[in-house]
Design an enzyme around this catalytic site. Sequence first.
Site, PDB file in Angstrom:
ATOM      1  N   ILE A  80       0.912  -1.219  -0.096  1.00  0.00           N
ATOM      2  CA  ILE A  80      -0.034   0.160  -0.025  1.00  0.00           C
ATOM      3  C   ILE A  80       0.842   1.313   0.000  1.00  0.00           C
ATOM      4  O   ILE A  80       1.726   1.433   0.956  1.00  0.00           O
ATOM      5  CB  ILE A  80      -0.818  -0.087   1.110  1.00  0.00           C
ATOM      6  CG1 ILE A  80      -1.697  -1.360   1.274  1.00  0.00           C
ATOM      7  CG2 ILE A  80      -1.991   1.370   1.113  1.00  0.00           C
ATOM      8  CD1 ILE A  80      -2.741  -1.387   2.585  1.00  0.00           C
ATOM      9  N   GLU A  81       0.949   2.059  -1.166  1.00  0.00           N
ATOM     10  CA  GLU A  81       1.626   3.147  -1.150  1.00  0.00           C
ATOM     11  C   GLU A  81       0.622   4.470  -1.305  1.00  0.00           C
ATOM     12  O   GLU A  81      -0.334   4.560  -1.917  1.00  0.00           O
ATOM     13  CB  GLU A  81       2.462   3.245  -2.229  1.00  0.00           C
ATOM     14  CG  GLU A  81       3.216   2.272  -2.765  1.00  0.00           C
ATOM     15  CD  GLU A  81       4.648   2.584  -2.345  1.00  0.00           C
ATOM     16  OE1 GLU A  81       4.974   3.664  -1.898  1.00  0.00           O
ATOM     17  OE2 GLU A  81       5.560   1.771  -2.681  1.00  0.00           O
ATOM     18  N   THR A  82       0.989   5.335  -0.068  1.00  0.00           N
ATOM     19  CA  THR A  82      -0.010   6.429  -0.052  1.00  0.00           C
ATOM     20  C   THR A  82       0.872   7.626  -0.776  1.00  0.00           C
ATOM     21  O   THR A  82       2.108   7.900  -0.802  1.00  0.00           O
ATOM     22  CB  THR A  82       0.127   7.260   1.185  1.00  0.00           C
ATOM     23  OG1 THR A  82      -0.533   6.041   2.072  1.00  0.00           O
ATOM     24  CG2 THR A  82      -0.665   8.343   1.354  1.00  0.00           C
TER      25      THR A  82
END
Length: 427
Positions: free
Chosen positions: A253-255
């Site tokens: 998960i990359e913000t």
Amino acid sequence: MIEITPPATLAALWDEVRLQERPPLPLVRHAQVVAWLRRLQQTAPELFHIEEVGRSVEERAIHHVRVGTGARHVLLWSQMHGDEPTATTALFEVFEYLRRYRQEPRVAQLLSVLTVHAVPLLNPDGAERFQRINAQGIDINRDALMLQTPEGRTLKALRDRLQPSLGFNLHNQDWRTAVGKTGKPASISLLAPAFDEARSDNPGRVLAKKVCAVIRDALEPLMPGQLGRYNDAFEPRAFGDNMGRWGTPSVLIETGPWPGRETEGPLLRLNFVALVSALESLANGHAEQARLERYDTIPLNDSKGLLHLIVKGAHVFGEAGPAFVADVGVAVSPAVRKQEGTAQAGMAGVIAELGDLRVFGAFETVDAQGLTVVPLPARDVKEGDHVPLPPRRECELGVGQLAKLMLLRPVEPAGTWRVERIIRFDR
């Protein structure tokens, strides 16, 4: 079967459980994490088990948090890149949700079916410096094979001890990341990493893809068109890819960027909704029922397709030659700078592109037809001032230059210019 909490409900719950006293995200450091861990021990010692599992290069403690009593183990780790702190704060907001609502059926089921393990801050030395790498200068996420970093060895040893059925690798990404060619920001990006060069599927990777599908369904109502997916080319040095080889498939998960003046709250809310939805789906069986096409049809990212601001059609003086008409593209990212001996959070902007920028998306486009863009001088200047055009050498713009600019319009008398707009992202 207990249904997954609706995204809108989780988004509203975040307002109740979010950390009221927290530093700006770039300043999430070891001392702050230790304080949050201490509060967990004080408020719910029967729920959270906390242990020190390793030490960084500079001897900062690396902690492991365990919550839940279920037979299905999952492992989440955050801030293995020291300048990627959003999920660290979000994890503690998830912990607060589990603490506050542990008697509710959905949370009680989650805690009885899962044992959730988390390393909230894997790279405390990098966090102290607000840098990607550790104190040795090594990218921990490229150290899964050599294990030259104590932080990498700590994560590998914890995985080997726990043998979790799924991992969550939590990061921040470049603020220039766009969703395909849409020009929209990739506020969250997902990936079920490959475990071999052939990008094969096995039951574990299929589960990771389905969990990504669950996250997509949870987030899209909150940020339509702002979710992307990374290319799944195998990276032989990376932890996520090697976790799959070792028996623990992972969800990346990359913000990323968020439009608007206030960015931290919306991005934390998205992380909270994503993580709680994923954990609930693993506890209640919805993850296994998710449709794979919901993962496969997530648009691929364009890693350099987004700019913060485009000054369109301005007269520009380059580093050589006569003035020309061009677009000026400014890229912005969170930054930490020292001021009077203390660290200050802010945004840093640089000129990232120069020329014909019609293929890029941007949060803001400024019509600069008839205007000239030049660097902002050291002296105090404000919008509306009348100034002379600076000497040629002080008018030059180039890629990599700090985005401290002013837009000038020629006015009477001849040789006078009006400051139409000041652009700066250095504070």
